[in-house]
Design a protein around this motif. Sequence first.
Motif, PDB file in Angstrom:
ATOM      1  N   VAL A 145      -0.711 -24.214  44.157  1.00 56.02           N
ATOM      2  CA  VAL A 145      -0.155 -25.227  44.635  1.00 56.02           C
ATOM      3  C   VAL A 145      -1.032 -26.038  45.420  1.00 56.02           C
ATOM      4  O   VAL A 145      -1.772 -25.944  46.244  1.00 56.02           O
ATOM      5  N   THR A 146      -1.273 -27.548  44.791  1.00 56.13           N
ATOM      6  CA  THR A 146      -2.087 -28.397  45.456  1.00 56.13           C
ATOM      7  C   THR A 146      -1.271 -29.785  45.723  1.00 56.13           C
ATOM      8  O   THR A 146      -0.152 -30.035  45.257  1.00 56.13           O
ATOM      9  N   THR A 147      -1.814 -30.575  46.674  1.00 53.75           N
ATOM     10  CA  THR A 147      -1.406 -31.897  47.089  1.00 53.75           C
ATOM     11  C   THR A 147      -1.266 -32.905  45.663  1.00 53.75           C
ATOM     12  O   THR A 147      -2.311 -33.084  45.269  1.00 53.75           O
ATOM     13  N   PRO A 148      -0.076 -33.412  45.430  1.00 52.31           N
ATOM     14  CA  PRO A 148       0.020 -34.357  44.201  1.00 52.31           C
ATOM     15  C   PRO A 148      -0.893 -35.406  44.191  1.00 52.31           C
ATOM     16  O   PRO A 148      -1.134 -36.137  45.341  1.00 52.31           O
ATOM     17  N   LYS A 149      -1.544 -35.795  43.137  1.00 53.74           N
ATOM     18  CA  LYS A 149      -2.592 -36.931  42.946  1.00 53.74           C
ATOM     19  C   LYS A 149      -1.797 -37.703  42.089  1.00 53.74           C
ATOM     20  O   LYS A 149      -0.951 -37.552  41.501  1.00 53.74           O
ATOM     21  N   GLU A 150      -2.559 -39.055  42.050  1.00 56.26           N
ATOM     22  CA  GLU A 150      -2.057 -40.130  40.980  1.00 56.26           C
ATOM     23  C   GLU A 150      -2.077 -39.598  39.606  1.00 56.26           C
ATOM     24  O   GLU A 150      -1.306 -39.858  38.907  1.00 56.26           O
ATOM     25  N   LYS A 151      -2.967 -38.775  39.111  1.00 57.27           N
ATOM     26  CA  LYS A 151      -3.204 -38.330  37.973  1.00 57.27           C
ATOM     27  C   LYS A 151      -3.833 -36.757  38.074  1.00 57.27           C
ATOM     28  O   LYS A 151      -4.729 -36.337  38.779  1.00 57.27           O
ATOM     29  N   THR A 152      -3.186 -35.939  36.943  1.00 53.98           N
ATOM     30  CA  THR A 152      -3.613 -34.555  36.908  1.00 53.98           C
ATOM     31  C   THR A 152      -4.031 -34.146  35.541  1.00 53.98           C
ATOM     32  O   THR A 152      -3.168 -34.666  34.627  1.00 53.98           O
ATOM     33  N   ILE A 153      -5.038 -33.600  35.295  1.00 51.35           N
ATOM     34  CA  ILE A 153      -5.488 -33.092  34.129  1.00 51.35           C
ATOM     35  C   ILE A 153      -5.655 -31.659  33.911  1.00 51.35           C
ATOM     36  O   ILE A 153      -6.065 -30.992  34.969  1.00 51.35           O
ATOM     37  N   SER A 154      -4.682 -31.014  33.141  1.00 52.18           N
ATOM     38  CA  SER A 154      -4.685 -29.591  32.966  1.00 52.18           C
ATOM     39  C   SER A 154      -5.573 -28.873  31.785  1.00 52.18           C
ATOM     40  O   SER A 154      -5.315 -29.568  30.790  1.00 52.18           O
ATOM     41  N   ILE A 155      -6.446 -28.197  32.094  1.00 53.83           N
ATOM     42  CA  ILE A 155      -7.395 -27.583  31.114  1.00 53.83           C
ATOM     43  C   ILE A 155      -7.107 -26.061  31.145  1.00 53.83           C
ATOM     44  O   ILE A 155      -7.685 -25.416  31.918  1.00 53.83           O
ATOM     45  N   PRO A 156      -6.148 -25.522  29.966  1.00 51.48           N
ATOM     46  CA  PRO A 156      -5.995 -24.176  30.085  1.00 51.48           C
ATOM     47  C   PRO A 156      -7.132 -23.271  29.456  1.00 51.48           C
ATOM     48  O   PRO A 156      -8.134 -23.992  28.941  1.00 51.48           O
ATOM     49  N   ALA A 157      -7.002 -22.232  29.697  1.00 51.74           N
ATOM     50  CA  ALA A 157      -8.097 -21.276  29.035  1.00 51.74           C
ATOM     51  C   ALA A 157      -8.020 -21.030  27.856  1.00 51.74           C
ATOM     52  O   ALA A 157      -9.002 -20.673  26.927  1.00 51.74           O
ATOM     53  N   ILE A 158      -6.834 -20.945  27.288  1.00 54.16           N
ATOM     54  CA  ILE A 158      -6.579 -20.916  25.819  1.00 54.16           C
ATOM     55  C   ILE A 158      -5.420 -21.939  25.348  1.00 54.16           C
ATOM     56  O   ILE A 158      -4.525 -22.320  25.784  1.00 54.16           O
ATOM     57  N   TYR A 159      -6.042 -22.958  24.465  1.00 52.53           N
ATOM     58  CA  TYR A 159      -5.126 -24.166  23.985  1.00 52.53           C
ATOM     59  C   TYR A 159      -4.063 -23.766  23.032  1.00 52.53           C
ATOM     60  O   TYR A 159      -4.406 -22.688  22.239  1.00 52.53           O
TER      61      TYR A 159
END
Length: 288
Positions: free
Chosen positions: A274-288
């Motif tokens: 859980v992190t503080t919400p930001k204007e933009k979030t990019i999620s990079i998973p370990a397996i696409y």
Amino acid sequence: MMSKAKIAFLLLIVSFATFHANASQHDIAGDSAVIERPVTSSYSLGWGSTTIVDTYLSPLKYNGQSLSLSGSWLKAMRQNPQRLIMSFDASIHASQALSPAKNSRLYEMGIGFSWSMLHRWRPIDGLQLAAGGSTMLDVGAIYLARNSNNPVSAQASVDIALAGMASYTFKIGKLPIKVSDRLSLPIVGAFFSPDYGETYYEIYLGNHSGLAHCGWWGNHFRIDNLLSADISLGSVALRLGYRMNIKLSFVNNINTRINSHALVVGLTSDWLNVTTPKEKTISIPAIY
């Protein structure tokens, strides 16, 4: 009237100021973006057949069943999350086997840990390939109750291994399915083995020479392969698979072989801190 040189100089200043303002806005946008690296975790139970030979204890081949519990955690690395992923794996297993005459029972158990770093590629949509290296630690023991003098054979090894992974995601109707194969193949390491006929009491008294041996494919071979399919059930996926684990060692006239083939059932999920919400979030998973 202003000269052409002054006009050109003013235009240059205006262009530079515009470029600097755009760059500053881009930096601010970049600073506000957060790269999230979810952890792909899986917990599996394996059950299957095993074959054990340890000539330190007995020349006979014992056949039986094995039970294992394993966990795996994969995550994109901070340094280059698009290309690099890391994995931590842990397992514990126990086996029991009978002699050919079924008048003697042998027990084997062990724990293992490994940490891997892999470089990945996406040649086509849905397909991910990864290759790299890992460090492995395995500790265990084999116990033969009928032996009165040498009833236990200790097993321990540390290895540097080649690691590889391939995964492909597709759908059957609206049901997402991810098929993956993970392979680990040690290439060099060190492992423990006493001399043939040497008792552990002698080791306890101080005979410590010749217990550690350099391992390579000629005297210490292992392959661990997991083929699985993750069937999405929403936030979690049901894992069904097959695991082959082969361990061989030949040293001091002692031949040790532990082969297991198991069906695997487990659960897989992705989770985030859980992190503080930001204007933009990019999620990079370990397996696409």
